[in-house]
Every structure is written in structure tokens, then in C-alpha cells.
Design a protein around this motif. Structure first.
Motif, PDB file in Angstrom:
ATOM      1  N   THR A  92       0.817  -1.221   0.000  1.00  0.00           N
ATOM      2  CA  THR A  92       0.000   0.000   0.000  1.00  0.00           C
ATOM      3  C   THR A  92       0.849   1.268   0.000  1.00  0.00           C
ATOM      4  N   ASP A  93       2.176   1.117  -0.028  1.00  0.00           N
ATOM      5  CA  ASP A  93       3.063   2.287  -0.045  1.00  0.00           C
ATOM      6  C   ASP A  93       2.871   3.054  -1.358  1.00  0.00           C
ATOM      7  N   PRO A  94       2.459   4.322  -1.310  1.00  0.00           N
ATOM      8  CA  PRO A  94       2.222   5.082  -2.553  1.00  0.00           C
ATOM      9  C   PRO A  94       3.465   5.201  -3.425  1.00  0.00           C
ATOM     10  N   ASP A  95       4.668   5.190  -2.807  1.00  0.00           N
ATOM     11  CA  ASP A  95       5.918   5.379  -3.564  1.00  0.00           C
ATOM     12  C   ASP A  95       6.603   4.058  -3.896  1.00  0.00           C
ATOM     13  N   PHE A  96       5.878   2.960  -3.818  1.00  0.00           N
ATOM     14  CA  PHE A  96       6.501   1.650  -4.003  1.00  0.00           C
ATOM     15  C   PHE A  96       6.878   1.362  -5.450  1.00  0.00           C
ATOM     16  N   LEU A  97       6.044   1.760  -6.396  1.00  0.00           N
ATOM     17  CA  LEU A  97       6.266   1.390  -7.797  1.00  0.00           C
ATOM     18  C   LEU A  97       7.434   2.152  -8.398  1.00  0.00           C
ATOM     19  N   LYS A  98       8.236   1.428  -9.163  1.00  0.00           N
ATOM     20  CA  LYS A  98       9.303   2.061  -9.934  1.00  0.00           C
ATOM     21  C   LYS A  98       8.750   2.475 -11.294  1.00  0.00           C
ATOM     22  N   GLN A  99       9.536   3.277 -11.963  1.00  0.00           N
ATOM     23  CA  GLN A  99       9.104   3.718 -13.289  1.00  0.00           C
ATOM     24  C   GLN A  99       8.923   2.508 -14.206  1.00  0.00           C
ATOM     25  N   GLY A 100       7.808   2.523 -14.900  1.00  0.00           N
ATOM     26  CA  GLY A 100       7.537   1.452 -15.855  1.00  0.00           C
ATOM     27  C   GLY A 100       6.783   0.282 -15.266  1.00  0.00           C
ATOM     28  N   GLU A 101       6.741   0.176 -13.935  1.00  0.00           N
ATOM     29  CA  GLU A 101       6.033  -0.941 -13.318  1.00  0.00           C
ATOM     30  C   GLU A 101       4.529  -0.657 -13.277  1.00  0.00           C
ATOM     31  N   THR A 102       3.749  -1.693 -13.557  1.00  0.00           N
ATOM     32  CA  THR A 102       2.293  -1.547 -13.552  1.00  0.00           C
ATOM     33  C   THR A 102       1.759  -1.668 -12.128  1.00  0.00           C
ATOM     34  N   VAL A 103       0.509  -1.278 -11.950  1.00  0.00           N
ATOM     35  CA  VAL A 103      -0.125  -1.348 -10.631  1.00  0.00           C
ATOM     36  C   VAL A 103      -0.136  -2.788 -10.122  1.00  0.00           C
ATOM     37  N   SER A 104      -0.234  -3.745 -11.043  1.00  0.00           N
ATOM     38  CA  SER A 104      -0.334  -5.145 -10.627  1.00  0.00           C
ATOM     39  C   SER A 104       0.934  -5.642  -9.943  1.00  0.00           C
ATOM     40  N   THR A 105       2.063  -4.936 -10.115  1.00  0.00           N
ATOM     41  CA  THR A 105       3.289  -5.382  -9.451  1.00  0.00           C
ATOM     42  C   THR A 105       3.266  -5.085  -7.958  1.00  0.00           C
ATOM     43  N   ARG A 106       2.245  -4.383  -7.487  1.00  0.00           N
ATOM     44  CA  ARG A 106       2.072  -4.239  -6.042  1.00  0.00           C
ATOM     45  C   ARG A 106       1.667  -5.571  -5.407  1.00  0.00           C
ATOM     46  N   CYS A 107       1.163  -6.481  -6.219  1.00  0.00           N
ATOM     47  CA  CYS A 107       0.709  -7.796  -5.734  1.00  0.00           C
ATOM     48  C   CYS A 107       1.821  -8.816  -5.943  1.00  0.00           C
TER      49      CYS A 107
END
Length: 747
Positions: A39-54
Motif C-alpha cells: 500500500t506504499d504510494p511510492d513503491f512502484l518504480k518507473q515502468g512498473e504496472t499497478v499489478s506489481t504491487r501484488c
């Protein structure tokens, strides 16, 4: 009795998290029990989709998501009612793929109430049996009083469907189907003669008034009767206690499909059709199927005892195998053994417990594991039952409930588990975890989602229909324009998103690989985590992680493939020196600088003398003033310090020394041994062992004695041989003398 003791969780193997392509937290947790959502808002790197939070929990942590930022709800159990039956009610919170287990106890109770209904074939061949059954009531009541103080008995009879070709429909045969002067009652399908009662005498009276009937074919219509006994609970008088149905016949049975012979094609509806205690729809509905009977008997907790003649034992044994909680007994020709048969069958049925569950919701499964008497453990279908249970015995069942996914409505479901033939049951309420806890805190039409085009929940935007993009910034109809594509090209190149992704709303969304552990990332999807250098056929040597095609090594590894160790423990020689002081340690391996030395720690020297031999002459001259170097000792042997000790035991021992020592044992020119250790050389003060010289006197005495003894032996042997020779010569002389005497006489 039944009850619940404890709970446990289990997890399913495999990685379904990434391949689920979850768009929001609720989808993620339904993918599998090992999946979590960052749930960290800053977790995603550039180019990563929302699904990579899972992803799997450990993977999320290794990628920098803190524990408190991972949504990972777990299932649980709550006992809601726990009185006489333990429990009567339990609640399970189920997460997809995560089993919830509990332990169910069963204890066979003493003096348990029993209802027994005797269903008898009254076709003509059972005439002599009816006479014995007329006194069954009081006799059976007496025997059953030894088992329970609360016993009731009822009676019903059956013959056959009242249509051709099962019976003769001529007027005369309808009045009396028997031949000759036999007085028989009109044929019928099924009659409920006596509702369940505790009055045994009434049983005897009513049964005594019954008359035999008759039919044409050998199989009987008993299945119609069993169905009515099972579903007409009010008319039969069944209580919520142990229910026994004794089915007595000397013939086979008709089943579903046989009704077509009489023009009956409608399937049996499984409902009660008794009017004035007589089955009135036998001519309208077909016989029930075996599966239909099994269902109704199970639904109504009825245990069946088939009391049949020996001729039909094999048929009813096969039927017993299809009907849970049923037994077969051999009925004598005139039913004289019926009481013993019922008692034996009841003991057999009551000593076995078989668990059955109601229909399961879609996606829900149950696994049973039984722990029966003597610690016998069974699984699978055998895990549902235990046998040979006596009164007071307790057995346990471990029951594991698992759901796959989330039901369409997500509403709670209820299932029941009960032991067949008993009234106790466990009611289980299933609550499905379909969303994360953070879902409750979601902000609809949030400004964080591009002017309210989505709901901001669990650290990400859940876009409204028709909106796409990480922040729902684009319409699904505008995702492929030339202006947007331009921002997805690196250095004004021709490849959009480096050919590793798609341009969505002017932002690269990197494509997924078949292997869910392999990912593209970066503003232009130019990075990946699988194209780094390898060592030993392992990415980054198995000692680091690949980020944007560069290995980030774990301590203490370095190098482009993380294959160079900074740990020098593998270079430590036995003397605690790095590479024996004759080399350098590079990437955990010794590079020997002295060409004479080799080996993993530069300790092997094939052309070098042994250390002990190398120092022998100097130790000998300095400690004892002897040896080949005694004249040049001061010049050649002053390169070490020498400490003398009193005896050999005072030399440093390997376990006592705080530094490595080498023990030496050498021999001087006089064959005397001396001992010393090598590091700081310590030597014993005296030569303590020299081999002793030979003792001459014993040797000479032994030699002389040996010669004398040998001479005497030879002399004795010679003397013996001479005596033997003389005796032979004397004997020869005496013989010749006698021969000469006889010659003189003859002359």
C-alpha cells in the motif's frame, strides 16, 4: 457428542500472485494465500504496472515494502455456540487458498433413544414369517431395554404396484390374489400399519391382524415403501433420535426404470403421498433410484437394516455398499432369528461413525482426516469414518475447509456436518474475505486519481470504468496517440518502450514475462532483472540481485557476477596465516607468490624437506651440542629462539597453545630419540630415550646351552640307532647258527 478443540492454517504451494495481474488489493488477496498488496504510494518504480504491487510477501519485503505497508488479511475461526454439542456452531473467515482447520470430536453416548420401524414384505412367500413377527413387539422391547430406556417401535408392510404386469388386475384376483382356498388380502403398494409407539402389546395386536397378499413377479416394490417411510416423518412418528429401519423380505427389488413395464414413466418425486396411511401414487410414479433413496435416507438420518434370506444375501450386500450406514443380516426361513439379527445389526451400525456434509458452495472444498481408536489415522474418503467404537469411546476428526476465489455475491454461506444416523450436527458459517482492510478507507472520486476519475485505496488508484493509467489520467479511447507515443521513446529512438512494453497515457507500462519472477522496469522499460552476468549458471552467482542489468551484490561478495568473495576465511592456512604467508587472497582463493608452494592455502611444497627434518640438526646442536652442525652451530643455527623444558610432557600441546605448533620426533646418530615443537622452539633438556645395547652373557649362555642340547640329542639318536642295528645283527647270527646245527644232524 461432537466438538471443536483447535484451529490451524495451511498454505498452498506455488506463486499465483504476479500472474493474477491484480488491479486492486481485493483481486490480489483472492489470487492466493501467499499474496500481499503493497500500500506504499511510492513503491512502484518507473515502468512498473499497478499489478506489481501484488506479490508474495517475502518478495515485497525484498523490494523495499515495509511490513506495516503490506495488506495481508488472514482467515480465522470463532466458536459461536458450545454447549452439549461441542461446538453446535462455528464461524470460519476464509481467504482464498488458505485452509482453515478445526478438530471435531465424537463420543458414543450411553442410553441413547431409538426409534425402530419394521417394514415387512407381505407377499405370499412370507406367510410363515408373519406368524413369528406377530409376537415381535414385546420380545424386541424386552431386548432393546438392555440397550436403551427410551425405545419405540412401528410397523409397515408392502407388496407391489397395483398395476399389470406386477399383479393380476382381474376383479377376482384384486379381491384375493392367492390361489386355491388361501384367504389373502387385496394387493397394495405400502401401508403404514402402526405409527412408532412404546406400546409393544399394541404392536403385537395390530401385526396379528395383518394378512398375506400376493403378486405375479418375483421382485417386490419395497423401494416405494422405503421412500415413503423416509419422507413421511410426521405419519411415521420419527423423533430426532437414532432412527432404524428394518427391511424384511425374501425377494429382490424393483428400481427406477422398471415402472415402464406398467406404463409408468414419471420419475419418483421423493415426496410423501400417504392417505389414510396408504401409499396412493404407486400407479403414477416410477420406483425410486438407489441414489434417490440414499439421499432421502441420509437427509432424514435413517439407518437401514436389510433382513433378507440367504438366497438374496449377495444382492443386498451390494446394495449395502451403496447405502451409507446400512447393514445386512441373514433371515431364517421363518424369521425366527429376527430379534438377534436386529440387535447384531444395531450394534454394528452404532459402532461406526461416518461424517457427511451438506452441499458445498461453489469453490469450497473439505478434507477429512480421522484419528480413530488405537491411534489409527486415515485420510481421503476413509478420513470420514471410524469403526469399532464402544460406548464411551471418543474419536476425533480434523476437518480442513478451503475456498478458491470469492463467491459472486461475497455473502456468508452455511454448511452442516453431521455423523450419519445421529441427530447431532455442527453448523459452520463461512465468511469470505474478498477485500483488504484498507479497502474500507478508500476515497471515492479522489483528486489523487486525476480529478476524481477513480477511488484511491490501498496506496493506488482504482480507476472508474473507461479510465486507465496509473492515476486514471487517460480515457481508454485516447491511449494510443502519436503525441503520447513520443514520450515513450528513449533518446528519440524508434522503439516504443524499448520494445518491452506499451505506451499508456504517455507512460510506458512494461509487459510481463512468462516467468513471473522476471520483470522489465524503467521509464522506457529499458531495465530488467534477469539479464545480469551469471556465475555457476546462477544469476549474479546466487549472491545478489539484478537491477537494471547490473548485479547488486550481497555482503561479502563483489564483482560483475557477485562471484568474488571478500571473505578470506577460505584462504586461512593451518598456521592461521593468510595463504601460509606465501601468497595473496583474491576472491576467496589463494594466489601463491612463492613458486615452490601450491595448494588451496599455499601449504603444499612437493620439493621441500619436512619442517622437522629441516630444523633437526640445529635443534640437536643447540640443545645437546651434538650432530653434524655442532661446530658451526652458532653461525648456522641462531635464527630461532630455543626454550628447554624438563620433560616431554612440558612441551606445548595443540589444545593448550594459543598459536599453532608442530610436534617433531627425530633420531640422532646414536639411535636416541628427542622431541621438540616448532614455532618458538621448545626442547626437552635430556635425551630421554635411547635404545639399550645387547646383553652378551645371556646371549653366549643361550648359544652354548643350545649347542650342548643339540649335541646330546644327536648322541642319543646315534646310540638308539646303534642298539637297533646290533639287535638285528644278533638275530641274524642266531638264525644262521641254528641252520648250521640242522645240517650236521642230517649228515
Amino acid at each position: 457428542m461432537v466438538g471443536v478443540l483447535c484451529c490451524s492454517n495451511a498454505q498452498k504451494e506455488g506463486n499465483e500472485c504476479i500472474s493474477a495481474n491484480a488491479k486492486y488489493c481485493g483481486q490480489c488477496i483472492q489470487a492466493g494465500a501467499k499474496c500481499g498488496w503493497c500500500t506504499d504510494p511510492d513503491f512502484l518504480k518507473q515502468g512498473e504496472t499497478v499489478s506489481t504491487r501484488c506479490d508474495e510477501l517475502q518478495s515485497l519485503k525484498s523490494r523495499g515494502c515495509k511490513d506495516e505497508m503490506i495488506a495481508n488479511p488472514r482467515g480465522e475461526q470463532k466458536i459461536l455456540k458450545n454447549k452439549m454439542i461441542q461446538p453446535q456452531k462455528i464461524s470460519l473467515n476464509l481467504r482464498s487458498g488458505e485452509p482453515q482447520s478445526f478438530t471435531l470430536k465424537f463420543k458414543r453416548a450411553e442410553d441413547y433413544p431409538i426409534d425402530l420401524y419394521y417394514l415387512m414384505d407381505l407377499s405370499y412367500s412370507m406367510k410363515d414369517d408373519l406368524e413369528n413377527v406377530k409376537n415381535l413387539g414385546t420380545s424386541l422391547m424386552l431386548e432393546m431395554s438392555k440397550i436403551t430406556s427410551d425405545f419405540r417401535i412401528g410397523f409397515g408392510s408392502f407388496v407391489e404396484k397395483t398395476v399389470m404386469p406386477y399383479i393380476s388386475t382381474t376383479p377376482a384376483k384384486l379381491l384375493n390374489p392367492c390361489t386355491g382356498d388361501q384367504n389373502c388380502t387385496s394387493p397394495f403398494s405400502y401401508k403404514n400399519v402402526l405409527k412408532l409407539t412404546s406400546d409393544g402389546k399394541k404392536f403385537n395386536t395390530l401385526v396379528g391382524q395383518q394378512h398375506i397378499s400376493g403378486n405375479l413377479d418375483s421382485p417386490e416394490g419395497g423401494f416405494d415403501a422405503i421412500m415413503q417411510v423416509a419422507v413421511c416423518g410426521e405419519q411415521i412418528g420419527w423423533r430426532n433420535v437414532t432412527r432404524l429401519l428394518v427391511f424384511s423380505t425374501d425377494a429382490g427389488f424393483h428400481f427406477a426404470g422398471d415402472g415402464k413395464l406398467g406404463g409408468i414413466v414419471l420419475p419418483n418425486d421423493g415426496k410423501c403421498h400417504l392417505e389414510n396411511n396408504v401409499y396412493t401414487m404407486s400407479h403414477y410414479y416410477d420406483y425410486p433410484s438407489i441414489a434417490h433413496l440414499v439421499q432421502k435416507l441420509s437427509d432424514n438420518n435413517i439407518q437401514t437394516i436389510f433382513a433378507v434370506t440367504e438366497e438374496f444375501q449377495p444382492v443386498y450386500q451390494e446394495l449395502k455398499n451403496l447405502i451409507p450406514k446400512s447393514a445386512v443380516g441373514t433371515l431364517s426361513a421363518n424369521s425366527s432369528n429376527v430379534i438377534n439379527l436386529i440387535i447384531d445389526a444395531y450394534n454394528s451400525l452404532s459402532s461406526e461413525v461416518i461424517l457427511e456434509n451438506s452441499k458445498l458452495p461453489e469453490g469450497v472444498s473439505i478434507i477429512y482426516t480421522s484419528r480413530c481408536k488405537n491411534g489409527i489415522i486415515s485420510e481421503g474418503e476413509n478420513g470420514r469414518k471410524c469403526s469399532n467404537i464402544s460406548i464411551g469411546d471418543e474419536v476425533t476428526f480434523n476437518i480442513s475447509v478451503t475456498s478458491k476465489g470469492c463467491p459472486k455475491q461475497g455473502k456468508p454461506e452455511t454448511i452442516k456436518i453431521k455423523p450419519l444416523g445421529f441427530t447431532e450436527e455442527v453448523e459452520i458459517t463461512l465468511n469470505f474475505i474478498c477485500e483488504c482492510e484498507c479497502h474500507k478507507d478508500g476515497i471515492e472520486n479522489s483528486d489523487l486519481c486525476h480529478f476524481g476519475n477513480g477511488t484511491y485505496e490501498c496506496g493506488a488508484c482504482k480507476c472508474n470504468d473507461g479510465r486507465v493509467g496509473r492515476f486514471c489520467e487517460c480515457s481508454s479511447h485516447e491511449v494510443a496517440t502519436e503525441d503520447m507515443d513520443r514520450t515513450c521513446r528513449k533518446d528519440n529512438g524508434t522503439d516504443i518502450c524499448s520494445n518491452n512494453g506499451e505506451c499508456v497515457c504517455g507512460t510506458c507500462e512494461c509487459k510481463k514475462r512468462e516467468n513471473p519472477e522476471e520483470r522489465y522496469s524503467g521509464q522506457y522499460c529499458q531495465c530488467d532483472n534477469f539479464n545480469c552476468d551469471r556465475s555457476g549458471n546462477k544469476l549474479c552467482g546466487g549472491h545478489g540481485r539484478c537491477e537494471c542489468r547490473v548485479c547488486i551484490c550481497d555482503y561479502p561478495w563483489t564483482g560483475s557476477a557477485c562471484d568474488c568473495s571478500l571473505d578470506n576465511s577460505t584462504c586461512m592456512a593451518s598456521n592461521k596465516q593468510i595463504c601460509n604467508g606465501r601468497g595473496t587472497c583474491e576472491c576467496g582463493t589463494c594466489k601463491c607468490t612463492d613458486p615452490k608452494f601450491q595448494g588451496p592455502t599455499c601449504e603444499t611444497c612437493p620439493t621441500c624437506p619436512g619442517v622437522c627434518t629441516e630444523h633437526k640438526e640445529c635443534v640437536q646442536c643447540r640443545a645437546f651440542g651434538t650432530g653434524e652442525k655442532k661446530d658451526t652451530c652458532e653461525r648456522d643455527c641462531s635464527y630461532f629462539n630455543l626454550i628447554k623444558v624438563k620433560d616431554r610432557n612440558k612441551l606445548p600441546q595443540p589444545n593448550d597453545a594459543s598459536y599453532p605448533v608442530m610436534h617433531c620426533k627425530e633420531r640422532d646418530a646414536n639411535d636416541c630419540w628427542f622431541y621438540y615443537t616448532y614455532l618458538i622452539i621448545r626442547v626437552q633438556k635430556k635425551i630421554i630415550y635411547c635404545p639399550a645395547g645387547p646383553d652378551i652373557i645371556p646371549i653366549v649362555a643361550g648359544v652354548v646351552a643350545g649347542i650342548v642340547l643339540i649335541g646330546l640329542a644327536l648322541l642319543l639318536i646315534w646310540k638308539l640307532l646303534m642298539i637297533i642295528h646290533d639287535r638285528r645283527e644278533f638275530a641274524k647270527f642266531e638264525k644262521e647258527k641254528m641252520n648250521a646245527k640242522w645240517d650236521t644232524v642230517s649228515v
